[in-house]
Design a protein around this motif. Structure first.
Motif, mmCIF file in Angstrom:
data_model
loop_
_atom_site.group_PDB
_atom_site.id
_atom_site.type_symbol
_atom_site.label_atom_id
_atom_site.label_comp_id
_atom_site.label_asym_id
_atom_site.label_seq_id
_atom_site.Cartn_x
_atom_site.Cartn_y
_atom_site.Cartn_z
ATOM 1 N N PRO A 1 0.830 -1.212 0.000
ATOM 2 C CA PRO A 1 0.000 0.000 0.000
ATOM 3 C C PRO A 1 0.864 1.262 0.000
ATOM 4 N N CYS A 2 0.262 2.326 -0.430
ATOM 5 C CA CYS A 2 0.937 3.618 -0.394
ATOM 6 C C CYS A 2 1.163 4.011 1.065
ATOM 7 N N ARG A 3 2.242 4.715 1.315
ATOM 8 C CA ARG A 3 2.605 5.077 2.682
ATOM 9 C C ARG A 3 1.526 5.923 3.354
ATOM 10 N N ASP A 4 1.032 6.927 2.652
ATOM 11 C CA ASP A 4 0.088 7.856 3.260
ATOM 12 C C ASP A 4 -1.374 7.594 2.870
ATOM 13 N N TYR A 5 -1.610 6.530 2.105
ATOM 14 C CA TYR A 5 -2.976 6.247 1.661
ATOM 15 C C TYR A 5 -3.156 4.739 1.569
ATOM 16 N N ASN A 6 -3.424 4.107 2.690
ATOM 17 C CA ASN A 6 -3.548 2.648 2.706
ATOM 18 C C ASN A 6 -4.884 2.202 2.109
ATOM 19 N N TYR A 7 -4.999 0.905 1.909
ATOM 20 C CA TYR A 7 -6.167 0.346 1.240
ATOM 21 C C TYR A 7 -7.446 0.578 2.035
ATOM 22 N N GLU A 8 -7.372 0.520 3.345
ATOM 23 C CA GLU A 8 -8.559 0.740 4.168
ATOM 24 C C GLU A 8 -9.070 2.168 4.013
ATOM 25 N N LYS A 9 -8.162 3.121 3.990
ATOM 26 C CA LYS A 9 -8.552 4.519 3.781
ATOM 27 C C LYS A 9 -9.142 4.706 2.380
ATOM 28 N N PHE A 10 -8.546 4.023 1.391
ATOM 29 C CA PHE A 10 -9.072 4.064 0.030
ATOM 30 C C PHE A 10 -10.511 3.558 0.006
ATOM 31 N N LEU A 11 -10.762 2.449 0.703
ATOM 32 C CA LEU A 11 -12.127 1.909 0.744
ATOM 33 C C LEU A 11 -13.085 2.845 1.469
ATOM 34 N N LEU B 1 -0.158 8.835 -15.706
ATOM 35 C CA LEU B 1 -1.602 8.594 -15.590
ATOM 36 C C LEU B 1 -2.006 8.054 -14.226
ATOM 37 N N GLN B 2 -1.199 8.329 -13.197
ATOM 38 C CA GLN B 2 -1.576 7.931 -11.852
ATOM 39 C C GLN B 2 -2.581 8.915 -11.276
ATOM 40 N N LEU B 3 -3.467 8.381 -10.453
ATOM 41 C CA LEU B 3 -4.475 9.199 -9.808
ATOM 42 C C LEU B 3 -4.045 9.544 -8.394
ATOM 43 N N SER B 4 -4.552 10.650 -7.918
ATOM 44 C CA SER B 4 -4.359 11.058 -6.528
ATOM 45 C C SER B 4 -5.374 12.156 -6.249
ATOM 46 N N PHE B 5 -5.407 12.589 -5.008
ATOM 47 C CA PHE B 5 -6.225 13.745 -4.693
ATOM 48 C C PHE B 5 -5.469 14.980 -5.141
ATOM 49 N N ALA B 6 -6.165 15.922 -5.734
ATOM 50 C CA ALA B 6 -5.511 17.147 -6.190
ATOM 51 C C ALA B 6 -5.069 17.959 -4.979
ATOM 52 N N PRO B 7 -3.836 18.453 -5.008
ATOM 53 C CA PRO B 7 -3.367 19.245 -3.867
ATOM 54 C C PRO B 7 -4.033 20.615 -3.796
ATOM 55 N N TRP B 8 -4.727 21.006 -4.833
ATOM 56 C CA TRP B 8 -5.444 22.269 -4.858
ATOM 57 C C TRP B 8 -6.736 22.054 -5.656
ATOM 58 N N PRO B 9 -7.772 22.803 -5.392
ATOM 59 C CA PRO B 9 -9.051 22.573 -6.085
ATOM 60 C C PRO B 9 -9.077 23.094 -7.525
ATOM 61 N N VAL B 10 -8.178 24.012 -7.851
ATOM 62 C CA VAL B 10 -8.075 24.540 -9.212
ATOM 63 C C VAL B 10 -6.601 24.581 -9.589
ATOM 64 N N ASP C 1 -12.854 6.084 1.353
ATOM 65 C CA ASP C 1 -13.098 7.195 0.432
ATOM 66 C C ASP C 1 -13.885 6.785 -0.811
ATOM 67 N N TRP C 2 -13.624 5.577 -1.352
ATOM 68 C CA TRP C 2 -14.182 5.189 -2.643
ATOM 69 C C TRP C 2 -14.936 3.861 -2.614
ATOM 70 N N GLY C 3 -15.000 3.204 -1.478
ATOM 71 C CA GLY C 3 -15.502 1.839 -1.397
ATOM 72 C C GLY C 3 -17.004 1.688 -1.361
ATOM 73 N N PRO C 4 -17.448 0.551 -0.816
ATOM 74 C CA PRO C 4 -18.865 0.189 -0.865
ATOM 75 C C PRO C 4 -19.781 1.121 -0.080
ATOM 76 N N LYS C 5 -19.242 1.912 0.813
ATOM 77 C CA LYS C 5 -20.080 2.838 1.581
ATOM 78 C C LYS C 5 -20.569 4.006 0.735
ATOM 79 N N LYS C 6 -19.889 4.266 -0.374
ATOM 80 C CA LYS C 6 -20.251 5.393 -1.238
ATOM 81 C C LYS C 6 -21.363 4.999 -2.198
#
Length: 150
Positions: free
Chosen positions: A75-85, A130-139, A87-92
């Motif tokens: 997993p990514c150091r600052d964004y583990n799989y549980e956190k990914f789920l 083409l990797q995804l991440s959260f944008a560090p700024w909204p614009v 943010d984007w998992g079955p709860k959404k």
């Protein structure tokens, strides 16, 4: 008997018609080329984001997580799989997810995603890998972007 000046100026008129047609063709190619550039300059990045959303809707969270440059085993150091789920998992409610804004930046795109009843989430798609991440700024803030190639 034909008059000496009967054909006077016909060569000039023909050259002018050919020149006008060439200029119109060049202008048309330029307009179509510019329109194509602006329509398709973010094609790969938007396609990658759409692929990510398709994986989420298909509930293939492992493959979707790999688009972030991570996987379950490493997993990514600052964004583990549980956190990914979280943010984007079955709860959404993915059926209510919509892209509300897409913005072109020098090094990628920002696609703002909104789930029903939640704050919008700026999603960054990097142009290089083409990797995804959260944008560090909204614009896009061009003052803070690295020059291309760095």
């Amino acid at each position: 008997m034909s008059n000496y000046l009967d054909n006077y100026g016909q060569g000039d008129a023909k050259r002018e018609r050919v020149r006008n047609r060439i200029l119109i063709a060049l202008a048309s190619v330029l307009v179509v080329g510019l329109a194509g550039y602006f329509l398709f300059r973010d094609y790969r990045e938007k396609k990658q984001a759409a692929h990510f959303f398709e994986l989420l809707k298909a509930k293939d969270y492992g493959a979707a997580y790999s688009l972030w440059g991570c996987d379950k085993d490493k997993p990514c150091r600052d964004y583990n799989y549980e956190k990914f789920l979280d943010d984007w998992g079955p709860k959404k409610d993915l059926a209510a997810m919509q892209v509300v804004k897409s913005q072109h930046c020098r090094n990628g795109i920002i696609q703002t995603v909104r789930f029903s009843g939640e704050e919008p989430v700026p999603l960054w798609v990097n142009r290089g890998d083409l990797q995804l991440s959260f944008a560090p700024w909204p614009v896009c803030d061009f003052r803070f972007q690295m020059p291309a190639g760095q």
